[in-house]
Design an enzyme around this catalytic site. Structure first.
Site, mmCIF file in Angstrom:
data_model
loop_
_atom_site.group_PDB
_atom_site.id
_atom_site.type_symbol
_atom_site.label_atom_id
_atom_site.label_comp_id
_atom_site.label_asym_id
_atom_site.label_seq_id
_atom_site.Cartn_x
_atom_site.Cartn_y
_atom_site.Cartn_z
ATOM 1 C CE1 TYR A 44 -3.639 2.568 0.674
ATOM 2 C CE2 TYR A 44 -2.413 3.204 2.625
ATOM 3 C CZ TYR A 44 -3.433 3.436 1.726
ATOM 4 O OH TYR A 44 -4.253 4.532 1.893
ATOM 5 C CG ASP B 3 5.639 3.614 0.849
ATOM 6 O OD1 ASP B 3 5.953 4.224 1.897
ATOM 7 O OD2 ASP B 3 4.471 3.510 0.447
ATOM 8 C CE LYS C 195 1.112 4.613 8.572
ATOM 9 N NZ LYS C 195 1.098 3.997 7.262
HETATM 10 C C1 LIG Z 1 0.429 4.485 5.933
HETATM 11 C C2 LIG Z 1 1.134 4.253 4.655
HETATM 12 C C3 LIG Z 1 0.993 5.120 3.553
HETATM 13 C C4 LIG Z 1 -0.010 6.239 3.536
HETATM 14 O O1 LIG Z 1 0.260 7.197 4.496
HETATM 15 P P1 LIG Z 1 -0.949 8.180 4.956
HETATM 16 O O2 LIG Z 1 -0.272 9.134 5.882
HETATM 17 O O3 LIG Z 1 -1.967 7.298 5.602
HETATM 18 O O4 LIG Z 1 -1.471 8.832 3.734
HETATM 19 C C5 LIG Z 1 1.778 4.911 2.451
HETATM 20 N N1 LIG Z 1 2.657 3.887 2.400
HETATM 21 C C6 LIG Z 1 2.806 3.034 3.418
HETATM 22 C C7 LIG Z 1 3.806 1.932 3.315
HETATM 23 C C8 LIG Z 1 2.041 3.175 4.573
HETATM 24 O O5 LIG Z 1 2.169 2.288 5.564
#
Ligand SMILES: *Cc1c(COP(=O)(O)O)cnc(C)c1O
Length: 436
Positions: free
Chosen positions: A146, A241, A274
């Site tokens: 994601y 990511d 995060k």
């Molecule tokens: C949480 C997450 C996102 C999205 O971040 P948001 O702040 O919720 O938009 C993108 N990539 C990864 C791997 C994530 O865990």
């Protein structure tokens, strides 16, 4: 046990009248596991209290950011001080520079970065930058990873490698995802085939190095090595990511975990979120100077944000990073996480429940499966009614894990040995009740 008046239920009904599904992010609605979402009233350290006053040991930590636990005094102090100086200016501040310097020092694969407000925004901007910098349109992502909800990334695999993906959400026109190729995680053969077909048209390959959005699945070393080699060979950018894994699995993030085994390993670009905001809306993306200088105002790739680099959020992020870089922080956090995972595994083994588990730093995953899965279809072999039984059994005993089997878990520095022991005891009691 349910009190006579369930305030969570009252609030959920009220919420559903004014907010679609009663929540502002779908997983919070407990749709996968059933039941009433807990409305959080306050949190401190490793715990939060719901609207009924019930206490839970929190293994979500806002889906990762709360690595110090809730309400860490140094972070609270920094945020309070920043608030009094002003909420937002729309003009540059020293704190943004300090945060950028701090992050770049800890993740040396990046020479420059830009701050934004959410992981979604960071991933979306990264794709635009990768396309602008390479002059190419196509990108690779992996099933089960994601990257937030930008249109081009809401895609599942199409019918073959020559065809591109299908949107996973209504409202995303096929034209928008026609350049996104979705491959199976850890499948080297498919990766090689995709590069041989499309390599010279690829702007980037985006990957969660340790996938935390299909529970917890590591990219294998041979797979990661091949991703790096093929991106270099074809001139595509390797994008990590690390919104979830950044400053969560190690101080140097997941890329430092791979660099332990692959000498000199580094991605071309990194997406963060995060933990770097410590619970405030803050995210970032960065890479080499040459790539980052394609961004406006220097270059032709447009990107902007009214609240980007927000002074309160940067204060929160800076204070959080200053705590986690203290000597011994990650050693202690890793030991706590490992003790949880070992305890859960032993409890499941004792009760004869099929169970496998893994962890890195302050992030963990477990599966009601005999062996660890390596890709999304394997993760989805978990029997979801059994998972839901486990989830509710733990919830009833005051332990809050993710309300869906395809999510990772998080331990904070505030979790004590007693918290872990109590969680393991609760899990063992639930394992006893799980049908064999
Ligand atoms: C949480 C997450 C996102 C999205 O971040 P948001 O702040 O919720 O938009 C993108 N990539 C990864 C791997 C994530 O865990």
């Amino acid at each position: 046990m349910k009190p006579a008046t369930d305030t969570n239920q009252t609030l959920f009904e009220r919420a559903q009248r004014v907010i679609p599904g009663g929540v502002n992010s779908p997983v919070r609605a407990f749709k996968a596991v059933g039941g009433t979402p807990r409305f959080v009233q306050r949190a401190q350290g490793a715990y939060f209290w719901d609207a009924n006053g019930q206490r839970y040991t929190d293994y979500i930590g806002s889906w990762g950011p709360m690595i110090l636990g809730h309400g860490h005094p140094a972070v609270v102090e920094a945020v309070q001080k920043a608030l009094l100086e002003g909420f937002s200016f729309g003009a540059p501040t020293e704190r943004e520079v300090a945060l950028a310097e701090e992050i770049l020092q800890l993740v040396p694969s990046m020479e420059m970065l830009r701050l934004v407000s959410s992981g979604t925004e960071a991933a979306m901007s990264t794709i635009r930058l990768a396309r602008g910098a390479t002059g190419r349109n196509k990108l690779i992502k992996f099933e089960g990873c994601y990257h937030g909800h930008a249109d081009a990334l809401l895609v599942k695999a199409g019918s073959g490698l020559a065809t591109f993906g299908n949107a996973t959400s209504a409202g995303v026109p096929p034209e928008v995802v026609q350049h996104t190729l979705v491959l199976e995680y850890n499948n080297i053969e498919q990766l090689e085939e995709a590069f041989s077909l499309h390599g010279t048209d690829l702007a980037c390959l985006m990957i969660e190095p340790i996938a935390g959005n299909m529970n917890f699945v590591r990219a294998t070393l041979p797979f990661m090595r091949r991703c790096r080699e093929l991106c270099t060979q074809y001139g595509a950018l390797l994008v990590f990511d690390e919104v979830m894994t950044g400053f969560r699995v190690a101080l140097g993030s997941a890329q430092s975990v791979y660099a332990r085994d692959i000498p000199g390993f580094a991605p071309d670009m990194t997406v963060l979120g995060k933990v770097i905001g410590g619970g405030m809306p803050l995210a970032a993306f960065g890479g080499s100077r040459a790539v980052m200088e394609h961004l406006a105002p220097l270059g032709k790739v447009y990107q902007a944000g009214t609240l980007s680099g927000n002074p309160v959020a940067t204060a929160c992020g800076l204070a959080t990073l200053r705590e986690i870089r203290k000597p011994g922080f990650f050693e202690a956090l890793s030991a706590t996480t490992q003790s949880l995972v070992n305890g859960l595994q032993a409890a499941a083994d004792a009760e004869g429940v099929a169970f496998s588990s893994d962890c890195e730093g302050g992030m963990f995953g477990f599966f009601l499966l005999d062996t660890l899965p390596h890709n999304y279809p394997q993760v989805m072999q978990t029997n979801s009614p059994r998972f839901n039984q486990l989830f509710h059994g733990l919830l009833d005993r005051g332990v809050y894990i993710a309300p869906a089997l395809y999510e990772a878990g998080f331990v904070s520095a505030a979790h004590t040995a007693d918290d872990i022991a109590a969680t393991v005891a609760a899990a063992q009691a639930v394992f006893k009740t799980l049908a064999k």
